[in-house]
Design an enzyme around this catalytic site. Sequence first.
Site: not given
Length: 240
Positions: A83, A86, A141, A143-144, A147, A179
């Site tokens: 689970a 984002t 990454q 912008g993450q 996450y 990905y």
Amino acid sequence: MSRVAIVTGGTRGIGRAICEQLQADGFIVVANYGGNDDAARHCEESSGIKCYKWDVGDHEATIAGCAKVEQEVGPIEVVVNNAGITRDGTLHKMSYDDWHDVMRVNLGGCFNMSKACFPGMRERKWGRIVNIGSINGQAGQYGQVNYAAAKSGIHGFTKALAQEGARANITVNAIAPGYIDTDMVAAVPDNVLEKIVAGIPVGRLGQANEIARGVSFLCSEEAGFVTGSTMSINGGQHMY
């Protein structure tokens, strides 16, 4: 008697593929999900896999949910912590709630599920825990930060818990997908997705069933000497 396996976030995407693979391997599979009732209903009707709804980021709900599964289905001997959510954005724009929600579900969910199921595994002297990390937890990454931090934390969590479980024949491993062709990746703008694929040496997105086969191996009897490891399944996009 078949062993009971639970897959969090198991009604769609990678989680659904993992459920179906473990079912084919002979496990009694249960899928946990957090919100999409339609997907859960379709999963139950099409596969016969029982679905249980709770938020894995909620500690008390997870303890109660796992207890209900054990009462209705049987002792949980395999946990796949898949689970995840984002809440992407640069740090400049990211709210505390964006940070906290991702940490609570993605990393906290691993703790909560393990806390609920590890004691029984230790008593029975057998267990398999597979945590789904991410290439972005390995390489970072833009912008993450939330996450990437949560997924990176999963890899450390895996190594530490593996040491606690080893003498009780409980293995704890992680898979770091690259990905994968899922709904989440499909939501990425086409021009961005083209750049992502261009950076994958094998020249394509991965498939959910390729992650599921990795989970299948780590949950098997044959993988008893594999613990504390992270299996990277990313088409060669990140190697270390």
